[in-house]
Every structure is written in structure tokens, then in C-alpha cells.
Design a protein around this motif. Sequence first.
Motif, PDB file in Angstrom:
ATOM      1  N   VAL A   8     -23.546 -15.282   2.802  1.00 55.03           N
ATOM      2  CA  VAL A   8     -23.532 -14.197   3.788  1.00 55.03           C
ATOM      3  C   VAL A   8     -23.705 -14.763   5.193  1.00 55.03           C
ATOM      4  CG1 VAL A   8     -24.795 -12.164   4.594  1.00 55.03           C
ATOM      5  CG2 VAL A   8     -24.342 -12.457   2.157  1.00 55.03           C
ATOM      6  N   VAL A   9     -24.611 -15.734   5.345  1.00 53.62           N
ATOM      7  CA  VAL A   9     -24.805 -16.381   6.649  1.00 53.62           C
ATOM      8  C   VAL A   9     -23.519 -17.085   7.086  1.00 53.62           C
ATOM      9  CG1 VAL A   9     -26.058 -18.209   7.865  1.00 53.62           C
ATOM     10  CG2 VAL A   9     -27.292 -16.655   6.349  1.00 53.62           C
ATOM     11  N   GLN A  10     -22.874 -17.794   6.165  1.00 53.62           N
ATOM     12  CA  GLN A  10     -21.603 -18.454   6.482  1.00 53.62           C
ATOM     13  C   GLN A  10     -20.567 -17.439   6.971  1.00 53.62           C
ATOM     14  OE1 GLN A  10     -20.792 -20.306   2.696  1.00 53.62           O
ATOM     15  NE2 GLN A  10     -21.473 -22.318   3.387  1.00 53.62           N
ATOM     16  N   ALA A  11     -20.499 -16.301   6.302  1.00 54.74           N
ATOM     17  CA  ALA A  11     -19.517 -15.275   6.677  1.00 54.74           C
ATOM     18  C   ALA A  11     -19.807 -14.727   8.067  1.00 54.74           C
ATOM     19  CB  ALA A  11     -19.529 -14.149   5.644  1.00 54.74           C
ATOM     20  N   PHE A  12     -21.075 -14.432   8.357  1.00 48.78           N
ATOM     21  CA  PHE A  12     -21.431 -13.892   9.671  1.00 48.78           C
ATOM     22  C   PHE A  12     -21.124 -14.888  10.783  1.00 48.78           C
ATOM     23  CE2 PHE A  12     -24.624 -10.765   7.732  1.00 48.78           C
ATOM     24  CZ  PHE A  12     -23.800  -9.682   7.977  1.00 48.78           C
ATOM     25  N   LEU A  70     -22.060 -22.204  19.751  1.00 51.05           N
ATOM     26  CA  LEU A  70     -21.766 -21.654  18.435  1.00 51.05           C
ATOM     27  C   LEU A  70     -20.896 -22.604  17.626  1.00 51.05           C
ATOM     28  CD1 LEU A  70     -21.810 -19.424  16.341  1.00 51.05           C
ATOM     29  CD2 LEU A  70     -20.012 -18.248  17.626  1.00 51.05           C
ATOM     30  N   LEU A  71     -19.919 -23.232  18.268  1.00 52.82           N
ATOM     31  CA  LEU A  71     -19.064 -24.193  17.568  1.00 52.82           C
ATOM     32  C   LEU A  71     -19.880 -25.377  17.056  1.00 52.82           C
ATOM     33  CD1 LEU A  71     -16.223 -25.105  16.733  1.00 52.82           C
ATOM     34  CD2 LEU A  71     -15.973 -26.158  18.996  1.00 52.82           C
ATOM     35  N   MET A  72     -20.813 -25.857  17.864  1.00 52.21           N
ATOM     36  CA  MET A  72     -21.659 -26.979  17.441  1.00 52.21           C
ATOM     37  C   MET A  72     -22.564 -26.566  16.275  1.00 52.21           C
ATOM     38  SD  MET A  72     -22.621 -28.601  21.177  1.00 52.21           S
ATOM     39  CE  MET A  72     -23.554 -29.953  20.491  1.00 52.21           C
ATOM     40  N   ALA A  73     -23.113 -25.352  16.349  1.00 53.71           N
ATOM     41  CA  ALA A  73     -23.947 -24.873  15.247  1.00 53.71           C
ATOM     42  C   ALA A  73     -23.129 -24.692  13.982  1.00 53.71           C
ATOM     43  CB  ALA A  73     -24.615 -23.554  15.637  1.00 53.71           C
ATOM     44  N   PHE A  74     -21.893 -24.236  14.133  1.00 57.60           N
ATOM     45  CA  PHE A  74     -21.014 -23.995  12.996  1.00 57.60           C
ATOM     46  C   PHE A  74     -20.664 -25.299  12.285  1.00 57.60           C
ATOM     47  CE2 PHE A  74     -16.717 -23.622  11.233  1.00 57.60           C
ATOM     48  CZ  PHE A  74     -16.823 -22.463  10.465  1.00 57.60           C
ATOM     49  N   ALA A  75     -20.432 -26.373  13.052  1.00 57.37           N
ATOM     50  CA  ALA A  75     -19.906 -27.603  12.478  1.00 57.37           C
ATOM     51  C   ALA A  75     -20.967 -28.639  12.141  1.00 57.37           C
ATOM     52  CB  ALA A  75     -18.886 -28.225  13.439  1.00 57.37           C
ATOM     53  N   SER A  76     -22.131 -28.595  12.775  1.00 57.47           N
ATOM     54  CA  SER A  76     -23.117 -29.665  12.602  1.00 57.47           C
ATOM     55  C   SER A  76     -24.049 -29.396  11.427  1.00 57.47           C
ATOM     56  CB  SER A  76     -23.929 -29.832  13.890  1.00 57.47           C
ATOM     57  OG  SER A  76     -24.553 -28.604  14.239  1.00 57.47           O
ATOM     58  N   PRO A  77     -24.463 -30.444  10.711  1.00 55.47           N
ATOM     59  CA  PRO A  77     -25.298 -30.276   9.510  1.00 55.47           C
ATOM     60  C   PRO A  77     -26.797 -30.399   9.787  1.00 55.47           C
ATOM     61  CG  PRO A  77     -24.496 -32.517   9.586  1.00 55.47           C
ATOM     62  CD  PRO A  77     -23.987 -31.839  10.840  1.00 55.47           C
ATOM     63  N   HIS A  95     -30.995 -33.353   5.389  1.00 55.00           N
ATOM     64  CA  HIS A  95     -30.669 -32.233   6.269  1.00 55.00           C
ATOM     65  C   HIS A  95     -29.423 -31.531   5.757  1.00 55.00           C
ATOM     66  CE1 HIS A  95     -27.584 -34.842   8.130  1.00 55.00           C
ATOM     67  NE2 HIS A  95     -28.524 -35.785   8.113  1.00 55.00           N
ATOM     68  N   MET A  96     -29.175 -30.329   6.267  1.00 57.26           N
ATOM     69  CA  MET A  96     -28.004 -29.564   5.847  1.00 57.26           C
ATOM     70  C   MET A  96     -27.548 -28.654   6.977  1.00 57.26           C
ATOM     71  SD  MET A  96     -28.862 -26.091   5.551  1.00 57.26           S
ATOM     72  CE  MET A  96     -27.643 -25.492   4.407  1.00 57.26           C
ATOM     73  N   GLY A  97     -26.272 -28.266   6.872  1.00 56.87           N
ATOM     74  CA  GLY A  97     -25.705 -27.269   7.751  1.00 56.87           C
ATOM     75  C   GLY A  97     -25.011 -26.218   6.915  1.00 56.87           C
ATOM     76  N   LEU A  98     -24.204 -25.405   7.546  1.00 56.26           N
ATOM     77  CA  LEU A  98     -23.515 -24.353   6.807  1.00 56.26           C
ATOM     78  C   LEU A  98     -22.519 -24.923   5.805  1.00 56.26           C
ATOM     79  CD1 LEU A  98     -22.825 -21.752   9.637  1.00 56.26           C
ATOM     80  CD2 LEU A  98     -24.695 -21.783   7.979  1.00 56.26           C
ATOM     81  N   TRP A  99     -21.989 -26.118   6.077  1.00 54.13           N
ATOM     82  CA  TRP A  99     -20.902 -26.638   5.262  1.00 54.13           C
ATOM     83  C   TRP A  99     -21.160 -28.040   4.722  1.00 54.13           C
ATOM     84  CZ3 TRP A  99     -18.118 -22.466   4.675  1.00 54.13           C
ATOM     85  CH2 TRP A  99     -18.071 -21.526   5.724  1.00 54.13           C
ATOM     86  N   GLU A 100     -22.335 -28.583   4.933  1.00 56.34           N
ATOM     87  CA  GLU A 100     -22.590 -29.974   4.546  1.00 56.34           C
ATOM     88  C   GLU A 100     -24.054 -30.172   4.168  1.00 56.34           C
ATOM     89  OE1 GLU A 100     -22.079 -34.443   6.534  1.00 56.34           O
ATOM     90  OE2 GLU A 100     -21.178 -32.685   7.475  1.00 56.34           O
TER      91      GLU A 100
END
Length: 228
Positions: free
Chosen positions: A98-102, A29-36, A51-56
Motif C-alpha cells: 500500500v505504501v509503494q502504491a501511494f 520524492l524521486l530520491m525517496a522513491f529510488a533510494s534504499p 537497510h531497505m527502501g521501497l524496492w530494495e
Amino acid sequence: MTAGKQDYPKASNALVFGGMLTFIAGMMLLMAFASPYWIQSYQETFSNFKHMGLWEYCFEQFRYPYYQFPKLFDGCHYVFSQEYYVIREWLLPGWLMVVQAFVTLALILSFTSQSIIALELVRWPLEFVLTYEWFLSGIAFLCNAITAAFLFLAVTIFGGECWRRDWIMYPNFNYLSWSYGFAVLSMFCHGFSALFVYLDARKNWIMRKESQNLVAQMHPNPGRNGFV
């Protein structure tokens, strides 16, 4: 004969296995949260979106067609950076927030569960763990179960909305990548770990009286020493 601290019961196999699954799930989960790499473009399409992730987000010489100035977006940048200020509303639609919040809430709950299970495994503080182990396992179970539910909502929403044509252009050029896969695997691992931790909580609830008696035996009445 009084029970010494060396006589306390160890953590159950269900808790040990549930803790291992929770740790593995938390790392994914940490890797999914941080990786783009939640979604990525096919290399052979030569898309300006990479490519993109939750924050990049990562672009290569990308020009947003609805921005009046000929600005090119290039490289990888934090979604809240100044670089993306003019297109942030496009990059962050409501469903993605919403996805970011979850996922953020899931990460907090996952590491809360890991901390609780770690205390139970090392039996610290000993008397508190022995007395309230059923309660601690119950909290860890709820954290894991809610984490799995939040991740299910996150991956379902993202998987259903990421092909929208009003978001990243040319969605047919893109595919769900490994960060998204880690989020899905983490969801399943948290669900299975919740089951094992629940079994431990139920066992400790049944044996809570025995655990309380053991704690009481660790503190014999000093007034009775020397009397028969």
C-alpha cells in the motif's frame, strides 16, 4: 491598437514560487522513491539486516529462520528479483505494498504538476495558456494537494507498521533513515506549493475575462483592415 505577443502577462509570483517548491519536492520524492534507506539498522548492533527502501533490501549473511534450506542472503537486491523469490511474501507485507502504491501515485502526480506549471511559466502554447491558465493552475493545485495527501498516508502507514515483529526481525535495532525523511519533507513542500498554486488559480479565475479579451486582440478581424 492590438495587443502583440510581447504584451502578454507573465506568470504570477505565486505560480513561480509554487513551481519552485514543486520542483524541489519532486526531486526529494524521486530520491525517496529510488533510494534504499527508508529504515536502517544501527551500525553497532551488527545486525544481518542493513537497510531497505521501497524496492530494495540489503542484508549481510542473513538466514531466514522459516526457510527450510540453509540459504544465506547477502548484498542488496531488488525486491522482485529472483534472489528474494523465496522470502518475497515476508519482505512485502500488504501494508508495504500500500505504501509503494501511494508513493508511486504521488510521484506520477508530482511530475504531472511540474509539467503543467512549466508550460505555464514559459507560456507555451501562449494562447492556450492565457485562455485556460486558471484551469491549468487548478489541475496543478489538485495534483500537488493529492500528492501531499498520498505521501501523508504513506509515511504514516510506514512509520506505524515498520516496528512490527512479524516483519524485519529485531525492530529495536533499526531506525527511520534519510529516505523516509525526504518523503516527509516532500509531503510538506507539496502541501505548501499547493497553497501557492491555488492562489494563482483563484487570481486567474477572477481575471479570466481579461485574458480571453487579450487573446481576441491578438487576432484582429482582417475584414476591418483599411476601413474607418
